[in-house]
Design an enzyme around this catalytic site. Structure first.
Site, mmCIF file in Angstrom:
data_model
loop_
_atom_site.group_PDB
_atom_site.id
_atom_site.type_symbol
_atom_site.label_atom_id
_atom_site.label_comp_id
_atom_site.label_asym_id
_atom_site.label_seq_id
_atom_site.Cartn_x
_atom_site.Cartn_y
_atom_site.Cartn_z
ATOM 1 N N PHE A 193 -38.576 31.387 14.909
ATOM 2 C CA PHE A 193 -39.568 30.543 15.587
ATOM 3 C C PHE A 193 -40.985 31.100 15.451
ATOM 4 C CE2 PHE A 193 -35.577 30.803 18.185
ATOM 5 C CZ PHE A 193 -34.998 29.676 17.659
ATOM 6 N N ILE A 231 -34.410 13.087 4.225
ATOM 7 C CA ILE A 231 -33.619 14.071 4.948
ATOM 8 C C ILE A 231 -32.545 14.608 4.006
ATOM 9 C CG2 ILE A 231 -32.039 14.382 6.898
ATOM 10 C CD1 ILE A 231 -35.086 14.071 7.603
ATOM 11 N N GLN A 284 -31.986 20.611 13.674
ATOM 12 C CA GLN A 284 -33.365 21.086 13.658
ATOM 13 C C GLN A 284 -34.239 20.254 14.590
ATOM 14 O OE1 GLN A 284 -34.218 24.105 12.174
ATOM 15 N NE2 GLN A 284 -35.256 23.305 10.391
ATOM 16 N N GLU A 336 -40.496 22.208 12.828
ATOM 17 C CA GLU A 336 -41.404 22.359 13.962
ATOM 18 C C GLU A 336 -41.749 21.057 14.656
ATOM 19 O OE1 GLU A 336 -44.312 25.826 13.024
ATOM 20 O OE2 GLU A 336 -43.417 25.220 11.139
#
Lengths: 174, 328, 777
Positions: free
Chosen positions: C282, C669, C678, C744
């Site tokens: 992260f 994707i 995710q 993110e």
């Protein structure tokens, strides 16, 4: 002074400071049980002692003389996975994989608690003999296992698929 | 962790014998003590393991229960008599910690948990009178959102973290002790001290004294009891405020009532003033709020925890309302 | 200009002037991604299938080795002592008792530590990885509360941890600047991010705001955060002769190897970093002091060293997200068209790092406003360097911007989705560049329908369920497409037809090995089990950061380049007897275990046949990805429409999320199964951001007071409802595989969606995170 780990008797450490977690990871080279906080806050170190889930980081190894410990390595290995391990893969119940062994050991301990009828914080009727295997029950009972990647949905899906049919059968039998 | 000797007690007498040294601590499930030892907040020279002792729950002839101090939290919460006759106790235990910790933690150890105040935990970098009397308190002007609104002192504003103890205080639980000078017992509500100028002393236990059991008196109306815990996370978090309560209503009047609060004081806070206000009165919302106000009249907020007064007020009223609804 | 220099300049955003303009106006076909990646057209390959993770069985059985799990002969255990003061000097260190304690091998302090150079701080060079540029245990100076001041080495962890408590240090504390308000009063400076000042003005926004018939003007704040990956930062380090081997938990192995080599004054090839599995990153698993201290201690003691940070240690020496105070002012006409967009505020950093939380970045491309005024100011505090944490800038910036859009919608009496649609830009509103692919409208439409947005009451506080008030909110999430320079890969094909792809990339939960095996298999025309994807080792090609949601693109471009080189090499080897003879590389594609003429697939020869005829055991090629000029030619962003249903307790104020939907537009994707995880993972971290996460920084002494997972709350299972995710799956024609990053974006927009839902439920607008129950009583 011995303790049984995944079926094998092993010696307990001489230093009473050694946690059950460090005994497994450092002395027995069983690193499947993870250290995420070493303070009882994350659940990554969950193992089964005589079938019951506990946190091995808060457990002094010497306290567990004569007890039988099952770790993730004792549940199943690639090629011969435990059904719950396989369900975790199928439902993507993990990302980084670090909290995963703890989640799986915890879920197996949880299934036994549910079978025994142990209520939880979200059980509405404490007097009931059986526990409905709702998602809320699973989520509450698994809340001691943190996951930072956010695999919570997949974890609950994997657990529900693995244990729900059996519980449903048990309910039907009563 | 400071080196220590480890031994296992074979029975209560053996435990007390082994604890001769006052720097010996009894070890239950270890869920709090081991953590504090690792943080060097606790540095005992010896641990006497009592986790194998007193693991029975006994039905007493008078209808009460005698709970061994070594009973695991899960075992107590799942015990049928507790679930049906003292549900507040089951609920309180199940609201605390996580399943893994409840499987390890003993009843005696749960009562003797130490505060979660961040400054108490920070042995390396903060001042704390509970850790080192006279050092000063960094929580007074620091992060004190979780801290006490009742019974605090200028030397300590920490709160007791147990959920179980709050329910036991409400249920008139009695704690049984064994020590070098024999046995004694007193109400759970009296076990913990207010901090005063000795916040390092959490309880009335004398050195070497061991909790052997908790007794729950027969309290028929406890079957209508509950526990409500308010916290930031939905689970696995300490209480900001919690309320354990029992309510006995007959003919539209409150015949008897017990209330205890968690998360507000250095001890499980038995709300005697609120009980006094309620007894004999009508089970109505206005009365519940008035009772809460009476109890909280002396509450003193810190910079970060003023909300707890309103939160406690509302939670007390809501819990009593729920019980009254059930009784009605 | 060397490639390295190019890379550096680009990374720092220096290519802004003449060259930047040239890139912007150059023909599409000159750009990387100018021709769509052929894999985009391939609809029936491995890409797009929900493959389970190929490393799944290892992970679920605890057999995947993490950094602290590599045993080494004669290994010593380390424990750290941290400074309890924020600034000052060490007057005295007494290590006598610690050294005399059982099992202790050495106590390292600034007095006896090996002399090394300071770390190259991240963004200061192409391969710089340091969280800051401060010397590591070299002097008697203390620069933050929590700085390591001693390392104890012992035979066991228990012995090291105990001896740590016996190190006696006397400090001389000096006045430190740690109070945000005090620092702001003393003055702030325009912040800089990746070489660019975080300041942008288009038109006279102040005047447009003042003149706008409808306006809102609000202040928002967000606290410090920590990544809190469940794996503790850990390292096992050993000197093997002159070579330093480090088992690390890293999201940038090549950067780390180079940076540590600079510090020790050795060649980067003499530092080998491996990191096959990372237990969550992260943004936090980069180069901090622990890797360096372990390497120094290993040198000092002449033994391998394992250093596992305590959870407290992670908070003391690994930076987190910095606090922000933001203002968003929006001026609109009565139809909701934006006339002015002001987004400004202040954040905190240190003098020793190059990272100011860039909370206006998402705002630059979000809405078509007539005027803009965007500005981030920074103050420098005496604290541990802050760093990148999942969607730095966007995570907290979108909270302010998207809360403000909700406030504006209410002021206008317009549905908040409709307001966003009315301000949808044709081209990038601040750079003027065309969008590479932007389908946020589709994402909103699909999301609104699936979530049941039409059931939302426009008026707050209308829905009650027992003690609970129920509300719905929405927000836009967005994250840029990045591809950083330095990507390179090696492809090796054996005469048996098995391919190995080597690249110094990372797996920390994204499913890298799985998705990249799918991609490589399609690119090479092989089955999944005929491809091995190797990564997590600094000796492999490429300088690839697992960050900025760019690793997939970076690997994709590198492997694509290597594939081009492979085709060339194979055609050479194939010779005149091959059916491929005479073809040029761009006429050839990979298919069915070999090469074929692109428009004549039956003209085909297998790799096995080519290599067999040439009597070659294998062929191996390595290539570098082209410079990422596409990001200066198009405006490239992912988008999401976030929907939240929240319940707020009327007695206690407890806010609980009951439903969440993320509707994403992130290009193609690659693997729906791992992508779902995710997306959900980002959203769940966003729920934490919204409701509970805060690093409590005691401004009296600069000390983090909740350095634990029991006091720093992250969401538990009970906090996480079933999170629905859908996506447009519209390929971006200008990115490798048509994909944009997905790691993110989930955390962006989420906090605003929660806050907006809370407003809808209660009528209470909370502008300060986290939204804890005391703010809702």
């Amino acid at each position: 002074m011995t303790i049984t780990v995944n079926g094998a008797a092993v010696s307990l450490p001489n230093d009473p400071r050694v946690s059950l977690l460090d005994l497994l990871r450092e002395d027995l080279h069983l690193p499947g049980t993870k250290k995420g906080c070493n303070q009882g806050a994350c659940g990554a170190c969950t193992v089964l002692v005589d079938g019951e889930r506990i946190l091995s980081c808060l457990a002094l190894a010497v306290q567990f003389e004569g007890r039988s410990v099952t770790t993730i390595e004792g549940l199943g290995m690639p090629g011969a996975l435990h059904p719950l391990q396989a369900a975790f893969v199928e439902h993507d119940g993990f990302q980084c994989g670090y909290c995963t062994p703890g989640q799986i050991c915890s879920a197996i301990g949880m299934a036994e608690e549910i079978r025994r009828g142990v209520p939880s914080h979200v059980t509405s009727d404490l007097s009931s003999e059986t526990i409905a295997l709702s998602r809320d029950e699973l989520r509450e009972r698994m809340s001691g296992n943190l996951c930072r990647c956010g695999a919570h949905n997949g974890i609950i899906d994997a657990i529900a698929e693995t244990f729900a049919p059996k519980t449903a059968l048990a309910e039907a039998a009563e | 962790m400071t080196p220590f000797r480890y031994s296992r007690a074979t029975d209560v007498a053996d435990a007390i014998r082994q604890s001769g040294d006052c720097n010996t601590r009894y070890l239950g499930g270890g869920t709090n003590l081991v953590d504090l030892m690792r943080e060097t907040v606790e540095r005992p020279e010896a641990l006497v393991d009592v986790s194998g002792l007193s693991r029975d729950i006994e039905e007493l002839p008078d209808g009460g229960l005698l709970i061994g101090a070594g009973v695991r939290n899960t075992a107590l919460a799942e015990h049928r008599s507790v679930r049906t006759r003292y549900p507040a106790l089951s609920r309180a235990i199940l609201a605390g910690a996580s399943a893994q910790i409840r499987n390890m933690a003993t009843v005696g150890g749960n009562l003797l948990q130490r505060t979660r105040c961040a400054y108490f935990y920070d042995d390396d970098g903060s001042r704390c009178n509970k850790r080192l009397p006279g050092q000063g308190c960094d929580a007074l002007e620091g992060f004190n959102r979780n801290h006490a609104i009742l019974g605090a002192s200028p030397s300590c504003v920490a709160v007791h973290p147990s959920d179980m103890a709050v329910a036991l205080a409400a249920l008139d639980g009695v704690v049984h002790l064994h020590g070098a000078r024999g046995e004694r017992s007193f109400p759970v509500a009296d076990l913990h001290r207010l901090p005063g100028d000795r916040p390092d002393v959490d309880t009335l236990l004398e050195p070497g004294e061991l909790i052997t059991a908790i007794e729950l008196p027969p309290l028929p109306f406890a079957a209508r009891s509950t526990y409500r815990k308010v916290r930031d996370r939905s689970s696995y978090a300490f209480a900001l405020v919690s309320v354990a309560a029992l309510l006995d209503v007959e003919d539209g009047r409150i015949r008897d009532v017990r209330i205890a609060l968690g998360g507000v004081a250095h001890k499980p806070w038995r709300a005697f003033k609120a009980e006094e206000v309620l007894r004999g009165g009508p089970p109505r919302a206005a009365a519940f709020t008035a009772a809460a106000d009476a109890e909280l009249a002396d509450a003193k907020p810190l910079a970060g925890n003023g909300f707890k007064i309103e939160l406690a007020r509302r939670t007390i009223a809501a819990v009593l309302g729920e019980l009254a609804g059930e009784t009605a | 200009m060397s490639i390295l220099k190019d890379a550096k300049d680009l990374l720092q955003g220096a290519v802004q002037g003449a060259m930047g303009k040239a890139v912007a106006i150059a023909p599409d076909s000159w750009m990387p991604g100018g021709e769509p990646d052929p894999l985009i057209a391939m609809r029936h390959g491995h890409v797009g299938r929900p493959h389970s993770r190929i490393d799944g069985p290892l992970k679920v059985s605890g057999s995947a080795p993490f950094a602290a799990e590599f045993p080494m002969e004669g290994m010593a255990y380390a424990s750290l002592v941290f400074s309890p003061i924020a600034k000052g000097r060490i007057l005295e260190i007494d290590t006598t008792s610690a050294e005399a304690a059982p099992g202790v091998l050495a106590v390292m302090t600034y007095v006896n530590a090996p002399r090394i150079s300071p770390p190259p701080v991240f963004l200061s060079g192409a391969k710089a990885a340091g969280g800051d540029d401060l010397p590591v245990m070299q002097e008697d100076v203390v620069r933050w509360n929590g700085e390591p001041v001693a390392v104890v080495l012992a035979e066991t962890q228990e012995q090291a941890d105990h001896a740590r408590s016996l190190v006696h240090i006397v400090y001389e504390a000096r006045r430190a600047l740690i109070d945000f308000a005090e620092a702001k009063a003393a003055g702030s400076r325009t912040a800089v991010f990746m070489g660019e000042p975080l300041h942008l003005e288009i038109g006279d926004a102040d005047k447009a705001l003042a003149d706008a018939p409808v306006r809102i003007d609000s202040s928002y704040s967000t606290p410090r955060h920590n990544h809190n990956a469940i794996e503790l930062h850990a390292v096992t380090a050993a000197w093997e002769g002159d070579t330093l081997r480090i088992h690390d938990a890293s999201q940038l192995v090549a950067h780390t190897a180079w940076s540590i080599a600079q510090m020790f004054g050795i060649d980067e090839k003499q530092v080998v970093i491996t990191s096959p599995f990372v237990g969550g990153g992260f943004g936090g698993k980069c180069l901090w002091q622990h890797q360096v201290l372990a390497s120094m201690a290993a040198k000092l003691a002449g033994r391998p060293v394992r250093l596992v940070l305590s959870r407290e240690g992670v908070y003391r020496i690994v930076g987190g997200r910095s606090p922000t105070e933001q203002r968003v002012a929006l001026g609109a006409d009565r139809e909701g068209r934006l006339k002015a967009l002001v987004h400004s505020g202040t954040t905190a950093k240190t003098a020793s790092n190059m990272m100011a939380e860039p909370f206006i970045v998402a705002t630059k491309s979000a809405y078509a406003s007539e005027t803009f005024k965007l500005d981030v100011r920074a103050v420098e505090l005496d604290m541990l360097a802050n760093t990148f944490m999942r969607a730095p800038g966007e995570a907290v910036g979108t909270f302010a911007l998207e809360s403000a859009m909700d406030e504006l919608a209410e002021a206008l009496g317009i549905d908040p989705i409709e307001l966003r649609m009315r301000n949808e830009p044709e081209k990038d509103p601040t750079s003027g560049l065309p969008f590479s692919s932007r389908n946020v409208t589709e994402a909103w439409r699909a999301g609104a329908q699936r979530f049941g947005w039409d059931r939302r009451d426009l008026v707050p506080r209308m829905v009650r369920d027992g003690e609970w008030l129920v509300g719905m909110g929405c927000a836009t999430g967005t994250y840029p497409y990045y591809r950083m320079p330095g990507g390179a890969a090696r492809i090796t094909i054996t005469s048996g037809g098995h391919a190995t792809v080597d690249i110094a990339a990372h797996e920390m939960g994204m499913g890298t090995a799985t998705a990249q095996t799918q991609v490589a298999a399609d690119r090479l025309g092989l089955a999944m089990d005929e491809v091995t994807f190797r990564y997590g080792d600094s000796t492999l090609p490429g300088v690839v950061l697992a960050g900025g949601s760019q690793q997939t693109a970076s690997i994709g471009a590198a492997v694509s380049a290597a594939h081009g080189a492979l085709v060339k090499e194979l055609l050479k080897i194939a010779g005149n007897d091959s059916p491929l003879a005479g073809l040029k590389p761009d006429e050839v594609a990979s298919r069915d275990g070999g090469l074929c003429k692109r428009d004549e697939p039956e003209r085909h020869e297998t790799y096995v046949s080519i290599l067999g005829r040439a009597r070659q055991a294998s062929v191996s090629v390595e290539a570098e990805a082209p410079m990422p000029l596409e990001t200066q030619h198009w405006s490239m962003h992912s988008h999401a429409a976030m929907f939240c249903e929240v319940r707020v307790n009327t007695v206690t104020g407890e806010p609980r999320v009951s439903r969440f939907l993320g509707s994403f537009d992130c290009g193609r994707i690659l693997n729906p199964k791992t992508a779902t995880s995710q997306f959900r993972g980002g959203i769940i971290m966003g729920l934490g951001l919204a409701l509970m996460e805060e690093t409590q920084f005691d401004e009296r002494k600069g000390r983090v007071m909740n350095p634990s997972l029991s006091e720093y709350h992250v969401p538990v299972h009970m906090d996480v409802p079933e999170i629905d995710v859908i996506w447009t799956d519209i390929p971006d024609p200008h990115t490798p595989m048509g994909a944009r990053g997905i790691g993110e974006i989930g955390i962006t927009g989420t906090a605003a969606a929660v806050a907006n839902a809370i407003y809808n439920a209660t009528g209470r607008r909370v502008r300060d995170l986290p939204i804890t129950l005391d703010k809702l009583l």
